[in-house]
Scaffold this active site. Structure first.
Site, PDB file in Angstrom:
ATOM      1  N   PRO A 103      36.530   8.045 -52.308  1.00 20.90           N
ATOM      2  CG  PRO A 103      36.316   7.542 -54.594  1.00 20.90           C
ATOM      3  CD  PRO A 103      37.236   7.340 -53.408  1.00 20.90           C
ATOM      4  N   GLY A 104      33.044   8.771 -52.102  1.00 26.13           N
ATOM      5  CA  GLY A 104      31.731   8.180 -51.872  1.00 26.13           C
ATOM      6  C   GLY A 104      30.716   8.852 -52.778  1.00 26.13           C
ATOM      7  NE  ARG A 105      28.478  14.502 -50.875  1.00 28.97           N
ATOM      8  CZ  ARG A 105      27.555  14.559 -49.899  1.00 28.97           C
ATOM      9  NH1 ARG A 105      26.289  14.626 -50.221  1.00 28.97           N
ATOM     10  NH2 ARG A 105      27.924  14.576 -48.647  1.00 28.97           N
ATOM     11  NE  ARG A 160      22.828  14.475 -48.812  1.00 30.13           N
ATOM     12  CZ  ARG A 160      22.758  15.560 -49.561  1.00 30.13           C
ATOM     13  NH1 ARG A 160      21.753  15.736 -50.386  1.00 30.13           N
ATOM     14  NH2 ARG A 160      23.690  16.471 -49.495  1.00 30.13           N
ATOM     15  CE1 TYR A 217      24.338  16.432 -42.794  1.00 32.99           C
ATOM     16  CE2 TYR A 217      23.667  15.468 -44.881  1.00 32.99           C
ATOM     17  CZ  TYR A 217      24.318  15.367 -43.673  1.00 32.99           C
ATOM     18  OH  TYR A 217      24.957  14.198 -43.360  1.00 32.99           O
ATOM     19  CB  CYS A 271       4.171  12.869 -36.514  1.00 34.32           C
ATOM     20  SG  CYS A 271       2.928  11.750 -37.176  1.00 34.32           S
ATOM     21  CD  GLU A 272       9.747  14.703 -35.631  1.00 33.84           C
ATOM     22  OE1 GLU A 272       9.986  15.888 -35.294  1.00 33.84           O
ATOM     23  OE2 GLU A 272       9.762  13.751 -34.838  1.00 33.84           O
ATOM     24  CE1 TYR A 319      27.718   9.474 -46.789  1.00 42.43           C
ATOM     25  CE2 TYR A 319      27.870  10.856 -48.741  1.00 42.43           C
ATOM     26  CZ  TYR A 319      28.481  10.094 -47.761  1.00 42.43           C
ATOM     27  OH  TYR A 319      29.841   9.950 -47.764  1.00 42.43           O
TER      28      TYR A 319
HETATM   29  C1  LIG Z   1      32.337   9.828 -45.436  1.00 44.37           C
HETATM   30  C2  LIG Z   1      33.769   9.564 -45.652  1.00 44.37           C
HETATM   31  C3  LIG Z   1      34.285   9.480 -46.959  1.00 44.37           C
HETATM   32  C4  LIG Z   1      33.465   9.734 -48.190  1.00 44.37           C
HETATM   33  O1  LIG Z   1      33.084  11.062 -48.322  1.00 44.37           O
HETATM   34  P1  LIG Z   1      32.375  11.583 -49.645  1.00 44.37           P
HETATM   35  O2  LIG Z   1      32.157  13.007 -49.401  1.00 44.37           O
HETATM   36  O3  LIG Z   1      31.115  10.819 -49.807  1.00 44.37           O
HETATM   37  O4  LIG Z   1      33.329  11.337 -50.776  1.00 44.37           O
HETATM   38  C5  LIG Z   1      35.616   9.139 -47.099  1.00 44.37           C
HETATM   39  N1  LIG Z   1      36.418   8.920 -46.016  1.00 44.37           N
HETATM   40  C6  LIG Z   1      35.943   9.009 -44.757  1.00 44.37           C
HETATM   41  C7  LIG Z   1      36.863   8.762 -43.629  1.00 44.37           C
HETATM   42  C8  LIG Z   1      34.618   9.340 -44.534  1.00 44.37           C
HETATM   43  O5  LIG Z   1      34.163   9.455 -43.280  1.00 44.37           O
END
Ligand SMILES: *Cc1c(COP(=O)(O)O)cnc(C)c1O
Length: 416
Positions: free
Chosen positions: A274-276, A312, A316, A342-343, A371
């Protein structure tokens, strides 16, 4: 839930008024809540308590070494995607045995560094890469643990730029090629296939795509068993979404329960990346209004943060809630919140209902912990923002604002 809240119209990060942080460290500045990181990690980790598992936090979401250390102290491993992230993780004290290495373009140099650190495994994304890892491990007299990343061709129903597990994406191996890959891995002398990996995308707000992918991966796992290949790790990647605006993503406990049902009787260690979901709502970006400008068709609130700080929205079309740091209760108007780059894509919010803001007043973009800083740049020769970590009543700087000298340092010391 997070620890950014208003008390009598003043925004607090835990016990610290954000206005105090701004006074001390200026803007634009990322402000993080340690308690939120801890709670999110704990909620995620405990959701899988019934399964043998490892949580390998995805470093690219927020890679500040102090945050890696905070999570590492709670037992987190990490998922890395570059030699730079490996360096960060090791500097933060994450042991090699808790590191998994994903990414489609690992170079020989990066592979060697990861082997030297004795990482848990490589998540391999092509047959060329598998051979490269075998060659590097052979040169070093080591055996490399590998998982092959399966591309299960599942639509994660997220933004196309952050879907990774569809046929058209560059990630992983289709099932047929992956079978060839495992046969190759079994025959190569210096790699040991120990797991299966899959990561289908980011900011998923329903469980169905995860379960669809899992079913395909489990089908694949059974095929490997028939081939006499026994893997012990199943890495399902990251991707669980968060609430930016009105999304209602499943709670980690629902995710854990759904996976538990399918995995409870299998002799597998589950890995999650997990990241986000760990850091997205643990951070805000605070900035100052420089000018306001009324044109015949629009009102602009021009601020000292820009797309180089938080890309972001430009990249996106993402939504970040924006509110005043100190509420003034002025009438609401529709504005674009823009930076000084300047965009024309340099915006933090478009056609947003905000109470009237005046130059010198501060705003915060919420849900900016993932991110945000990691995707920042120095475009327009802008210094990258400072990062402040709040823990209870204490605020400390975990990355100073860059200086102008930082911006040209590598151009002066050109040989390093
Ligand atoms: C970016 C990434 C994650 C994390 O994704 P989240 O949406 O931030 O949880 C995990 N594994 C891999 C291989 C990634 O590229």
């Amino acid at each position: 839930m997070n620890h950014f809240e208003y008390r009598d119209g003043r925004l607090f990060a835990e016990e610290v008024p954000v206005a105090d942080i701004v006074r001390r460290w200026g803007t634009p500045t990322y402000v993080y809540s340690a308690a939120t990181f801890r709670r999110h990690f704990e909620a995620f980790d405990s959701a899988f308590a019934g399964l043998t598992h490892m949580v390998c936090y995805s470093v690219k979401a927020n890679s500040n070494i102090h945050i890696l250390k905070l999570l590492g102290d709670m037992g987190a491993g990490v998922d890395i995607v570059s030699g730079g992230e490996l360096y960060r993780a090791l500097q933060a004290g994450i042991p090699g045995e808790k590191i998994v290495f994903s990414g489609v373009a690992k170079t020989a140099e990066e592979i060697a560094a990861a082997l030297k650190a004795n990482i848990l495994m490589f998540n391999v994304e092509s047959l060329d890469e598998l051979r490269a890892i075998d060659a590097e491990a052979g040169r070093m007299g080591l055996k490399a643990r590998v998982s092959l990343r399966i591309n299960p061709d599942v639509d994660p129903k997220t933004h196309p730029y952050i879907s990774t597990g569809m046929k058209k994406n560059k990630f992983g191996l289709d099932m047929d090629t992956a079978l060839t890959g495992y046969a190759l891995a079994r025959d190569l002398p210096n790699v040991d296939p120990v797991g299966i990996d899959c990561h289908i995308g980011s900011q998923l707000t329903t469980l169905e795509p995860f379960l669809e992918a899992l079913d395909k991966v489990l089908g694949f796992y059974r095929k490997l068993l028939e081939m006499g290949i026994y893997v012990g790790y199943l890495d399902l990647g990251g991707g669980l979404g968060i609430t930016y605006n009105e999304e209602e993503p499943p709670h980690p406990s629902a995710f854990g329960a759904a996976l538990g049902e399918r995995l409870k009787d299998l002799p597998l260690t589950l890995i999650l990346e997990p990241g986000r979901v760990i850091c997205g709502n643990a951070g805000i970006l605070v900035f100052r209004t420089v000018y306001t400008k009324q044109t015949p068709v629009k009102k602009f609130v021009i601020v000292d943060a820009a797309m180089n700080d938080l890309v972001r929205p430009s990249l996106y079309g993402s939504y970040h809630r924006i509110e005043e740091v100190e509420k003034h209760n002025r009438p609401v108007e529709s504005v674009d919140v823009v930076g000084g780059i300047c965009e024309s894509t340099d915006f933090l919010a478009r056609d947003r209902e905000l109470p009237g803001v005046e130059p010198g007043e501060h705003l915060a973009a919420f849900s900016a912990g993932a991110y945000g800083m990691t995707m920042s740049s120095q475009y327009n020769t802008r210094r990258r923002a400072a990062e402040i970590l709040v823990d209870g009543a204490e605020a400390r700087c975990i990355r100073r604002r860059e200086t102008y000298a930082d911006l040209i340092a590598a151009e002066i010391d050109t040989e390093g």
